[in-house]
Design a protein around this motif. Structure first.
Motif, PDB file in Angstrom:
ATOM      1  N   LEU A   1       0.839  -1.191   0.000  1.00 37.79           N
ATOM      2  CA  LEU A   1       0.000   0.000   0.000  1.00 37.79           C
ATOM      3  C   LEU A   1       0.877   1.246   0.000  1.00 37.79           C
ATOM      4  O   LEU A   1       1.890   1.305   0.701  1.00 37.79           O
ATOM      5  N   GLU A   2       0.488   2.240  -0.767  1.00 35.11           N
ATOM      6  CA  GLU A   2       1.318   3.429  -0.933  1.00 35.11           C
ATOM      7  C   GLU A   2       1.681   4.077   0.398  1.00 35.11           C
ATOM      8  O   GLU A   2       2.827   4.491   0.603  1.00 35.11           O
ATOM      9  N   GLU A   3       0.721   4.144   1.316  1.00 35.16           N
ATOM     10  CA  GLU A   3       0.973   4.817   2.591  1.00 35.16           C
ATOM     11  C   GLU A   3       1.907   4.039   3.508  1.00 35.16           C
ATOM     12  O   GLU A   3       2.363   4.555   4.530  1.00 35.16           O
ATOM     13  N   GLN A   4       2.204   2.785   3.159  1.00 34.67           N
ATOM     14  CA  GLN A   4       3.086   1.981   3.984  1.00 34.67           C
ATOM     15  C   GLN A   4       4.411   1.644   3.295  1.00 34.67           C
ATOM     16  O   GLN A   4       5.207   0.878   3.820  1.00 34.67           O
ATOM     17  N   GLN A   5       4.652   2.220   2.148  1.00 31.88           N
ATOM     18  CA  GLN A   5       5.908   1.979   1.456  1.00 31.88           C
ATOM     19  C   GLN A   5       7.059   2.682   2.156  1.00 31.88           C
ATOM     20  O   GLN A   5       6.889   3.769   2.714  1.00 31.88           O
ATOM     21  N   VAL A   6       8.223   2.058   2.156  1.00 31.06           N
ATOM     22  CA  VAL A   6       9.417   2.651   2.743  1.00 31.06           C
ATOM     23  C   VAL A   6      10.016   3.624   1.736  1.00 31.06           C
ATOM     24  O   VAL A   6      10.225   3.276   0.575  1.00 31.06           O
TER      25      VAL A   6
ATOM     26  N   HIS B   1      15.056  -3.277   4.886  1.00 29.33           N
ATOM     27  CA  HIS B   1      14.605  -2.337   5.899  1.00 29.33           C
ATOM     28  C   HIS B   1      14.304  -3.078   7.192  1.00 29.33           C
ATOM     29  O   HIS B   1      14.273  -4.316   7.226  1.00 29.33           O
ATOM     30  N   LEU B   2      14.114  -2.326   8.247  1.00 30.17           N
ATOM     31  CA  LEU B   2      13.796  -2.886   9.553  1.00 30.17           C
ATOM     32  C   LEU B   2      12.341  -2.623   9.891  1.00 30.17           C
ATOM     33  O   LEU B   2      11.785  -1.581   9.544  1.00 30.17           O
ATOM     34  N   LEU B   3      11.735  -3.559  10.585  1.00 32.56           N
ATOM     35  CA  LEU B   3      10.358  -3.431  11.060  1.00 32.56           C
ATOM     36  C   LEU B   3      10.363  -3.681  12.559  1.00 32.56           C
ATOM     37  O   LEU B   3      10.894  -4.686  13.023  1.00 32.56           O
ATOM     38  N   PHE B   4       9.761  -2.784  13.339  1.00 32.93           N
ATOM     39  CA  PHE B   4       9.818  -2.863  14.793  1.00 32.93           C
ATOM     40  C   PHE B   4       8.454  -3.198  15.415  1.00 32.93           C
ATOM     41  O   PHE B   4       7.410  -2.898  14.848  1.00 32.93           O
ATOM     42  N   GLY B   5       8.518  -3.803  16.596  1.00 33.99           N
ATOM     43  CA  GLY B   5       7.318  -4.085  17.373  1.00 33.99           C
ATOM     44  C   GLY B   5       6.328  -4.973  16.659  1.00 33.99           C
ATOM     45  O   GLY B   5       5.141  -4.644  16.544  1.00 33.99           O
ATOM     46  N   VAL B   6       6.773  -6.137  16.217  1.00 35.43           N
ATOM     47  CA  VAL B   6       5.955  -7.021  15.383  1.00 35.43           C
ATOM     48  C   VAL B   6       5.114  -7.972  16.236  1.00 35.43           C
ATOM     49  O   VAL B   6       5.604  -8.574  17.187  1.00 35.43           O
TER      50      VAL B   6
ATOM     51  N   ARG C   1      -5.113   2.126  16.253  1.00 32.13           N
ATOM     52  CA  ARG C   1      -4.131   2.045  17.330  1.00 32.13           C
ATOM     53  C   ARG C   1      -2.800   2.698  16.950  1.00 32.13           C
ATOM     54  O   ARG C   1      -1.855   2.690  17.734  1.00 32.13           O
ATOM     55  N   GLY C   2      -2.717   3.207  15.724  1.00 25.54           N
ATOM     56  CA  GLY C   2      -1.472   3.805  15.264  1.00 25.54           C
ATOM     57  C   GLY C   2      -0.433   2.793  14.839  1.00 25.54           C
ATOM     58  O   GLY C   2       0.758   3.112  14.734  1.00 25.54           O
ATOM     59  N   ARG C   3      -0.880   1.569  14.568  1.00 24.71           N
ATOM     60  CA  ARG C   3       0.014   0.522  14.102  1.00 24.71           C
ATOM     61  C   ARG C   3      -0.228   0.282  12.618  1.00 24.71           C
ATOM     62  O   ARG C   3      -1.157   0.841  12.030  1.00 24.71           O
ATOM     63  N   THR C   4       0.608  -0.535  12.011  1.00 27.92           N
ATOM     64  CA  THR C   4       0.471  -0.848  10.592  1.00 27.92           C
ATOM     65  C   THR C   4       0.404  -2.354  10.397  1.00 27.92           C
ATOM     66  O   THR C   4       0.949  -3.130  11.188  1.00 27.92           O
ATOM     67  N   THR C   5      -0.278  -2.767   9.349  1.00 29.00           N
ATOM     68  CA  THR C   5      -0.286  -4.182   8.989  1.00 29.00           C
ATOM     69  C   THR C   5       1.024  -4.534   8.281  1.00 29.00           C
ATOM     70  O   THR C   5       1.814  -3.663   7.952  1.00 29.00           O
ATOM     71  N   LEU C   6       1.255  -5.820   8.063  1.00 29.23           N
ATOM     72  CA  LEU C   6       2.501  -6.287   7.459  1.00 29.23           C
ATOM     73  C   LEU C   6       2.336  -6.542   5.968  1.00 29.23           C
ATOM     74  O   LEU C   6       1.249  -6.876   5.498  1.00 29.23           O
TER      75      LEU C   6
ATOM     76  N   GLY D   1       4.526   0.559  13.473  1.00 29.35           N
ATOM     77  CA  GLY D   1       4.587   1.651  12.515  1.00 29.35           C
ATOM     78  C   GLY D   1       5.991   2.098  12.190  1.00 29.35           C
ATOM     79  O   GLY D   1       6.184   2.943  11.327  1.00 29.35           O
ATOM     80  N   GLY D   2       6.989   1.513  12.872  1.00 27.87           N
ATOM     81  CA  GLY D   2       8.366   1.946  12.641  1.00 27.87           C
ATOM     82  C   GLY D   2       9.068   1.114  11.596  1.00 27.87           C
ATOM     83  O   GLY D   2       9.530   0.011  11.875  1.00 27.87           O
ATOM     84  N   ARG D   3       9.136   1.606  10.379  1.00 30.62           N
ATOM     85  CA  ARG D   3       9.924   0.952   9.336  1.00 30.62           C
ATOM     86  C   ARG D   3      11.178   1.784   9.131  1.00 30.62           C
ATOM     87  O   ARG D   3      11.095   2.925   8.694  1.00 30.62           O
ATOM     88  N   GLY D   4      12.326   1.230   9.464  1.00 29.94           N
ATOM     89  CA  GLY D   4      13.558   2.005   9.410  1.00 29.94           C
ATOM     90  C   GLY D   4      14.541   1.456   8.413  1.00 29.94           C
ATOM     91  O   GLY D   4      14.545   0.270   8.106  1.00 29.94           O
ATOM     92  N   ARG D   5      15.399   2.348   7.921  1.00 28.93           N
ATOM     93  CA  ARG D   5      16.464   1.927   7.026  1.00 28.93           C
ATOM     94  C   ARG D   5      17.738   2.664   7.419  1.00 28.93           C
ATOM     95  O   ARG D   5      17.700   3.736   8.022  1.00 28.93           O
TER      96      ARG D   5
END
Length: 262
Positions: free
Chosen positions: A115-120, A127-132, A153-158, A223-227
């Protein structure tokens, strides 16, 4: 293991866990699929290690049996196609490789994108994904409702890639009656990808967004996708095309897959 602090609690060794995840990818043959030597593959994802170490204080030890892990190192499908990643998953204590459900027609996986809003940003190769969390609390919930609750809840799906990273790194996270959907990868229709168990192996399938299943939850992250700075653009050289050249089908959606047990 982490160092025992003055208060008697052990600090999670985030750097050691990152190293373990890299070693797991090397063992599974990711560099060969990506078309690079192991040393180069490891060197290119290495900048992400500092991102993890810098967040050590907010991370806790993995609990895959309970469906919670602190972070995942995720490799882009541009380097390792989804089909190849599926084939490198197994269940805990099993050796049979994962499979793609037959309801994905030849070439159709390419229609399923993040989904566009969840692209890194920058489309990094890793990339890194936190709090899975695998989200078994949503077993029996309508997928569309589960996704709305997670967003609230301010979280994102995978994504597909992130769900496969979870099972690859932590096979115990995929368990009977505790399977999960991957709501961040869609094809512009009512289908939601999911990982479940079939014949003692992981299976990548899909279910309708309006159909609940008692054995299927909805995985999410904080919601934290880091690179890291070293992973802008392709972190390692792209692999040659390995997917079917058959054009994706159009028209009405295929029949829904069978209700596979979790």
């Amino acid at each position: 293991m982490g160092e025992v602090q003055a208060g008697g609690t052990a600090e999670f060794d985030a750097g050691g866990e990152f190293d373990r995840q890299v070693a797991r990818l090397l063992e599974a043959g990711y560099p060969a699929v990506a078309g690079v030597p192991e040393e180069e593959f490891a060197a290119r994802v290495a900048p992400l290690r500092k991102v993890v170490v810098d967040r050590t204080a907010e991370l806790s030890a993995p609990e895959p049996e309970n469906g919670r892990v602190p972070f995942l190192l995720v490799i882009s499908r541009a380097l390792v196609p989804v089909e190849e990643a599926v084939a490198r998953t197994t269940l805990a204590g099993k050796s049979k490789p994962g499979i793609v459900d037959r309801h994905y027609k030849p070439g159709e996986l390419e229609r399923f994108t993040t989904l566009e809003e969840q692209q890194v940003a920058g489309e990094p190769a890793a990339h890194l994904l936190f709090g899975v969390e695998r989200g078994e609390e949503f077993c029996g919930a309508v997928p569309a409702d589960a996704m709305a609750e997670i967003a609230g809840r301010g979280r994102t799906t995978l994504t597909m890639e992130e769900g496969l990273a979870l099972v690859s790194q932590y096979p115990a996270a995929l368990a009977k009656n505790k399977c999960f959907s991957l709501g961040a990868t869609r094809a512009g229709d009512r289908r939601v990808p999911a990982l479940w168990i079939s014949q003692d192996a992981p299976k990548l399938g899909w279910c309708w967004e309006g159909n609940p299943h008692t054995w299927l939850g909805m995985a999410s992250a904080n919601g934290g996708r880091g690179r890291g700075s070293g992973c802008r653009g392709p972190a390692v050289r792209r692999a040659p095309a390995r997917r079917s050249a058959v054009a994706p089908p159009h028209g009405r959606p295929p029949s829904p897959p069978p209700r596979a047990p979790g």
